[in-house]
Design a protein around this motif. Structure first.
Motif, mmCIF file in Angstrom:
data_model
loop_
_atom_site.group_PDB
_atom_site.id
_atom_site.type_symbol
_atom_site.label_atom_id
_atom_site.label_comp_id
_atom_site.label_asym_id
_atom_site.label_seq_id
_atom_site.Cartn_x
_atom_site.Cartn_y
_atom_site.Cartn_z
ATOM 1 N N GLU A 200 91.910 -26.966 60.095
ATOM 2 C CA GLU A 200 92.622 -27.615 58.996
ATOM 3 C C GLU A 200 92.040 -27.206 57.646
ATOM 4 O O GLU A 200 92.753 -27.001 56.673
ATOM 5 C CB GLU A 200 92.556 -29.141 59.161
ATOM 6 C CG GLU A 200 93.403 -29.655 60.314
ATOM 7 C CD GLU A 200 93.511 -31.164 60.301
ATOM 8 O OE1 GLU A 200 93.114 -31.769 59.287
ATOM 9 O OE2 GLU A 200 94.010 -31.733 61.274
ATOM 10 N N THR A 203 93.238 -23.737 56.749
ATOM 11 C CA THR A 203 94.614 -23.727 56.288
ATOM 12 C C THR A 203 94.709 -24.185 54.839
ATOM 13 O O THR A 203 95.447 -23.614 54.040
ATOM 14 C CB THR A 203 95.467 -24.653 57.192
ATOM 15 O OG1 THR A 203 95.400 -24.172 58.530
ATOM 16 C CG2 THR A 203 96.915 -24.678 56.741
ATOM 17 N N ALA A 211 100.237 -21.672 64.874
ATOM 18 C CA ALA A 211 101.505 -21.974 65.527
ATOM 19 C C ALA A 211 101.577 -23.466 65.838
ATOM 20 O O ALA A 211 100.601 -24.200 65.701
ATOM 21 C CB ALA A 211 101.623 -21.145 66.800
ATOM 22 N N GLU A 212 102.754 -23.917 66.274
ATOM 23 C CA GLU A 212 102.940 -25.333 66.594
ATOM 24 C C GLU A 212 102.189 -25.695 67.873
ATOM 25 O O GLU A 212 102.059 -24.887 68.789
ATOM 26 C CB GLU A 212 104.428 -25.636 66.764
ATOM 27 C CG GLU A 212 105.236 -25.536 65.477
ATOM 28 C CD GLU A 212 104.775 -26.547 64.433
ATOM 29 O OE1 GLU A 212 104.436 -27.682 64.809
ATOM 30 O OE2 GLU A 212 104.752 -26.183 63.238
ATOM 31 N N ASP A 213 101.723 -26.933 67.937
ATOM 32 C CA ASP A 213 101.053 -27.430 69.132
ATOM 33 C C ASP A 213 102.067 -27.673 70.248
ATOM 34 O O ASP A 213 103.165 -28.184 70.002
ATOM 35 C CB ASP A 213 100.313 -28.739 68.841
ATOM 36 C CG ASP A 213 99.156 -28.546 67.871
ATOM 37 O OD1 ASP A 213 98.580 -27.435 67.854
ATOM 38 O OD2 ASP A 213 98.827 -29.495 67.126
ATOM 39 N N ASP A 214 101.684 -27.316 71.465
ATOM 40 C CA ASP A 214 102.528 -27.512 72.650
ATOM 41 C C ASP A 214 101.879 -28.592 73.516
ATOM 42 O O ASP A 214 101.152 -28.296 74.466
ATOM 43 C CB ASP A 214 102.660 -26.188 73.413
ATOM 44 C CG ASP A 214 103.569 -26.302 74.639
ATOM 45 O OD1 ASP A 214 104.046 -27.419 74.930
ATOM 46 O OD2 ASP A 214 103.773 -25.274 75.317
ATOM 47 N N TRP A 215 102.163 -29.853 73.186
ATOM 48 C CA TRP A 215 101.522 -30.973 73.876
ATOM 49 C C TRP A 215 101.942 -31.093 75.344
ATOM 50 O O TRP A 215 101.089 -31.383 76.202
ATOM 51 C CB TRP A 215 101.802 -32.272 73.127
ATOM 52 C CG TRP A 215 100.911 -32.446 71.937
ATOM 53 C CD1 TRP A 215 101.223 -32.225 70.626
ATOM 54 C CD2 TRP A 215 99.537 -32.863 71.942
ATOM 55 N NE1 TRP A 215 100.137 -32.475 69.817
ATOM 56 C CE2 TRP A 215 99.091 -32.880 70.596
ATOM 57 C CE3 TRP A 215 98.648 -33.222 72.954
ATOM 58 C CZ2 TRP A 215 97.792 -33.244 70.245
ATOM 59 C CZ3 TRP A 215 97.356 -33.589 72.608
ATOM 60 C CH2 TRP A 215 96.938 -33.597 71.271
ATOM 61 N N TYR A 332 97.275 -23.709 73.415
ATOM 62 C CA TYR A 332 98.352 -24.694 73.456
ATOM 63 C C TYR A 332 98.288 -25.640 72.250
ATOM 64 O O TYR A 332 99.322 -26.166 71.820
ATOM 65 C CB TYR A 332 98.294 -25.510 74.749
ATOM 66 C CG TYR A 332 98.811 -24.777 75.968
ATOM 67 C CD1 TYR A 332 100.028 -24.105 75.946
ATOM 68 C CD2 TYR A 332 98.082 -24.769 77.161
ATOM 69 C CE1 TYR A 332 100.501 -23.440 77.063
ATOM 70 C CE2 TYR A 332 98.551 -24.112 78.279
ATOM 71 C CZ TYR A 332 99.754 -23.441 78.236
ATOM 72 O OH TYR A 332 100.215 -22.778 79.345
ATOM 73 N N LEU A 333 97.072 -25.869 71.720
ATOM 74 C CA LEU A 333 96.905 -26.729 70.539
ATOM 75 C C LEU A 333 96.199 -25.945 69.425
ATOM 76 O O LEU A 333 95.069 -26.246 69.049
ATOM 77 C CB LEU A 333 96.082 -27.981 70.884
ATOM 78 C CG LEU A 333 96.638 -28.939 71.936
ATOM 79 C CD1 LEU A 333 95.740 -30.172 72.058
ATOM 80 C CD2 LEU A 333 98.069 -29.368 71.600
ATOM 81 N N ARG A 335 96.483 -25.935 66.297
ATOM 82 C CA ARG A 335 96.154 -26.709 65.095
ATOM 83 C C ARG A 335 95.043 -27.732 65.350
ATOM 84 O O ARG A 335 94.556 -28.357 64.408
ATOM 85 C CB ARG A 335 97.405 -27.440 64.584
ATOM 86 C CG ARG A 335 98.504 -26.520 64.072
ATOM 87 C CD ARG A 335 99.729 -27.331 63.663
ATOM 88 N NE ARG A 335 100.792 -26.464 63.160
ATOM 89 C CZ ARG A 335 100.958 -26.142 61.882
ATOM 90 N NH1 ARG A 335 100.127 -26.616 60.983
ATOM 91 N NH2 ARG A 335 101.956 -25.354 61.515
ATOM 92 N N ARG A 336 94.702 -27.912 66.611
ATOM 93 C CA ARG A 336 93.694 -28.910 66.974
ATOM 94 C C ARG A 336 92.734 -28.323 68.012
ATOM 95 O O ARG A 336 92.592 -28.839 69.115
ATOM 96 C CB ARG A 336 94.372 -30.172 67.525
ATOM 97 C CG ARG A 336 95.199 -30.924 66.495
ATOM 98 C CD ARG A 336 95.961 -32.082 67.136
ATOM 99 N NE ARG A 336 96.643 -32.890 66.130
ATOM 100 C CZ ARG A 336 97.825 -32.593 65.607
ATOM 101 N NH1 ARG A 336 98.445 -31.474 65.987
ATOM 102 N NH2 ARG A 336 98.380 -33.374 64.712
#
Length: 400
Positions: A200, A203, A211-215, A332-333, A335-336
């Motif tokens: 974070e 960024t 990319a977007e997180d794939d929960w 998969y995550l 951003r986290r």
């Protein structure tokens, strides 16, 4: 090599800091492995029941399971390199005090404190190692190997210390933590980790947008890792006692079985990184879970010395996907990554300890063999969860 695994980083990962991080990981996981290695000595010296002894493993896992995602979330927002040496010392200090005094409550408390130290270490260490590895599966497998070597060394270290001086000699077990703290400081100095910001933060500084997180995929992966964790923790807790019971041999035979379970991970983890670079992560992980079903069945059902062969195969099946769980979770995550590391390397691993008292209670009521038999089914359940996953886009350019 799949497209997702194609090399995309212009510079190789720096070797010295990754080596230091791997060695520090070994020093931390010595203390995680030492908890299970102490169980036979608690049973012999303090006459604990199976349920009471497994409660000690639960104490190490429970608080760790709760706080590990918290540390992961914190490292997503702020780089906290100071956590590495501090958490190493806390993890080692708790185990060092486990054999001091005869109070069961105090033993549970200090082991729980050790679990918090281990929980604090892993998310930040995995984040730093991933960035230092520049996305290389093989480099991350070497970092994971450090933890597996620590696990493998734990029963030998505990046996050497406790068999010689009894449980009251446990303060000597703090020595790996002291060495690990020094290694952490050296690695961070090499990496100049203050410049390696959390995702974070990067960024906000104008770095690349993840990319977007794939929960949904991450939760399926986490479910599979929980299945793996219960199998590993259950065997770690009881394999030494089970082998002594099945073979009629003494403490050395049980310690040898625990060592085989742990040391097979040293080969399996490195092999996992190399196999993933050639065949892709998900195929390797799926085949590993399938192997584990057959291997655990052999441990439970095959009598005599051949049992050691199946312990070794179980170790391979459990450890080949170990570092791949981490990089899959991070991808998969994206951003986290701290949260992903805290869950895949920490929560889902330590949560296996929650099942130990259940297994211990079944062993007290029936037999160890009856208690371990359900572990055959869990890798199959993990395989079913993994079957529907797709290869994620890499959060950091992946390479061999």
């Amino acid at each position: 090599m799949s497209a997702a695994d194609a090399p995309s980083t212009p510079h190789p990962a720096p070797r010295r800091p990754l080596t230091l991080l791997a060695l520090s990981h070994a020093c931390v996981d010595v203390h995680q492995g030492a908890v299970a290695a102490l169980v036979p000595f608690f049973v012999a010296e303090r006459a604990y029941t199976y349920a009471a002894a497994s409660g000690i493993v639960l104490a190490a896992s429970l608080l760790s399971s709760v706080v590990q995602p918290l540390f992961g979330a914190l490292t997503d927002k702020w780089a906290m390199p100071w956590l590495l040496p501090v958490s190493t010392l806390v993890g080692g200090g708790g185990v060092a005090l486990a054999g001091v005094g005869g109070s069961y409550a105090v033993t549970l408390l200090v082991v729980a404190v050790s679990g918090v130290g281990v929980a604090a270490y892993h998310p930040e260490a995995a984040r730093v190692a991933r960035q230092a590895s520049r996305g290389s599966h093989t480099a991350m497998s070497w970092f994971s190997l450090g933890g597996n070597v620590g696990f493998a060394t734990a029963p030998l270290l505990v046996s050497a210390v406790v068999a010689t001086g009894g449980l009251r000699a446990s303060p000597l077990l703090v020595l790996p933590a002291l060495a690990g703290a020094v290694l952490c400081v050296a690695a961070l100095r090499d990496l100049k980790v203050r410049d390696v910001a959390a995702p974070e933060t990067a960024t906000r500084r104008g770095g690349p947008v993840a990319a977007e997180d794939d929960w949904p995929s991450f939760l399926k992966l986490s479910g599979a890792v929980i299945c793996r964790s219960i199998v590993f923790t259950g065997l770690s807790t009881f394999i030494a006692l089970y082998v002594r019971e099945r073979t009629g041999a003494g403490e050395v035979a049980g310690t040898a079985a625990l060592f085989v379970l742990y040391v097979g991970g040293a080969v399996g983890t490195v092999a996992g990184g190399r196999l993933a670079a050639r065949h892709g992560r998900l195929p390797v992980v799926r085949w590993s879970y399938a192997l584990t079903v057959l291997a655990v069945a052999g441990v439970v059902l095959v009598p005599g010395p051949a049992l050691y062969v199946f312990v070794a195969l179980t170790s391979a099946g459990l450890y080949v996907p170990f570092s791949l769980h981490i990089t899959l979770g991070q991808d998969y995550l994206p951003r986290r990554m701290g949260t992903a590391s805290g869950v895949t390397l920490g929560l889902t691993v330590s949560i296996g300890g929650l099942a130990s008292p259940v297994l211990g209670a079944v062993a007290d009521a029936a037999s160890l063999r009856t208690a371990l038999a359900p572990l055959i089914v869990l890798p199959a359940l993990g395989w079913l969860l993994l079957r529907t996953l797709r290869e994620p886009d890499p959060a950091v350019g992946n390479s061999a």
